[in-house]
Scaffold this motif. Sequence first.
Motif, short mmCIF file in Angstrom:
data_model
loop_
_atom_site.label_atom_id
_atom_site.label_comp_id
_atom_site.label_asym_id
_atom_site.label_seq_id
_atom_site.Cartn_x
_atom_site.Cartn_y
_atom_site.Cartn_z
N LEU A 143 25.62 49.70 47.15
CA LEU A 143 26.46 48.72 47.19
C LEU A 143 27.03 48.95 45.72
O LEU A 143 26.39 48.96 44.66
N LEU A 144 28.52 48.75 45.84
CA LEU A 144 29.12 48.73 44.28
C LEU A 144 29.87 47.55 44.40
O LEU A 144 30.63 46.90 45.26
N TRP A 145 30.29 47.03 42.94
CA TRP A 145 31.16 45.96 42.86
C TRP A 145 32.05 46.41 42.03
O TRP A 145 31.86 47.43 40.79
N ARG A 146 33.46 46.32 42.16
CA ARG A 146 34.61 46.29 41.42
C ARG A 146 34.67 45.51 40.12
O ARG A 146 34.65 44.30 40.32
N GLN A 147 34.66 46.01 39.04
CA GLN A 147 34.68 45.27 37.52
C GLN A 147 35.77 44.16 37.63
O GLN A 147 35.55 43.03 37.33
N SER A 148 37.05 44.79 38.06
CA SER A 148 38.01 43.88 37.99
C SER A 148 37.96 42.50 39.01
O SER A 148 38.26 41.43 38.58
N GLU A 149 37.11 42.91 40.07
CA GLU A 149 37.09 41.63 41.02
C GLU A 149 35.96 40.55 40.43
O GLU A 149 36.05 39.28 40.66
N LEU A 150 34.94 41.18 39.66
CA LEU A 150 33.96 40.29 38.94
C LEU A 150 34.84 39.72 37.97
O LEU A 150 34.35 38.44 37.82
N ASP A 151 35.67 40.28 37.27
CA ASP A 151 36.14 39.49 36.29
C ASP A 151 36.93 38.57 36.72
O ASP A 151 37.15 37.38 36.08
N ALA A 152 37.78 38.57 37.79
CA ALA A 152 38.34 37.66 38.25
C ALA A 152 37.87 36.23 38.57
O ALA A 152 38.29 35.25 38.53
N TRP A 153 36.77 36.68 39.42
CA TRP A 153 35.89 35.65 39.97
C TRP A 153 35.51 34.85 38.91
O TRP A 153 35.37 33.82 38.94
N PHE A 154 34.88 35.38 37.70
CA PHE A 154 34.55 34.67 36.51
C PHE A 154 35.35 33.91 36.04
O PHE A 154 34.91 32.65 35.72
N ASP A 155 36.51 34.46 35.73
CA ASP A 155 37.49 33.58 35.17
C ASP A 155 37.92 32.39 36.01
O ASP A 155 38.20 31.14 35.63
N ARG A 156 38.06 32.62 37.45
CA ARG A 156 38.34 31.43 38.14
C ARG A 156 37.21 30.39 38.16
O ARG A 156 37.61 29.35 38.14
N THR A 157 36.16 30.93 38.09
CA THR A 157 34.77 29.83 38.27
C THR A 157 34.77 29.10 36.99
O THR A 157 34.39 27.98 36.81
N ARG A 158 35.15 29.78 35.62
CA ARG A 158 34.98 28.88 34.46
C ARG A 158 36.48 28.23 34.40
O ARG A 158 36.25 27.12 33.93
N GLU A 159 37.53 28.60 34.79
CA GLU A 159 38.62 27.57 34.81
C GLU A 159 38.49 26.33 35.77
O GLU A 159 38.85 25.19 35.69
N GLU A 160 37.83 26.59 37.08
CA GLU A 160 37.42 25.37 37.92
C GLU A 160 36.41 24.41 37.07
O GLU A 160 36.48 23.14 37.23
#
Length: 70
Positions: free
Chosen positions: A47-64
Amino acid sequence: MSAEKTPTYLTAEEVAEMYRLTVSALYTQRHRREAPGSLGAKVGRKLLWRQSELDAWFDRTREEAAMSRG
């Protein structure tokens, strides 16, 4: 000519460390389809996670969270 940036992929251990989770908790999130665990993609047997997707998810979560506080 534009240079394309190669995406950075992270292992479960790296993602867990980044978000201060156990690897087991990350896999549980994946099973429950909760982020960040659910953002992982199976590549072969890993299982691999793309860094850019994690960064985008974190930014959205923080903004919400900021918006919900007012």
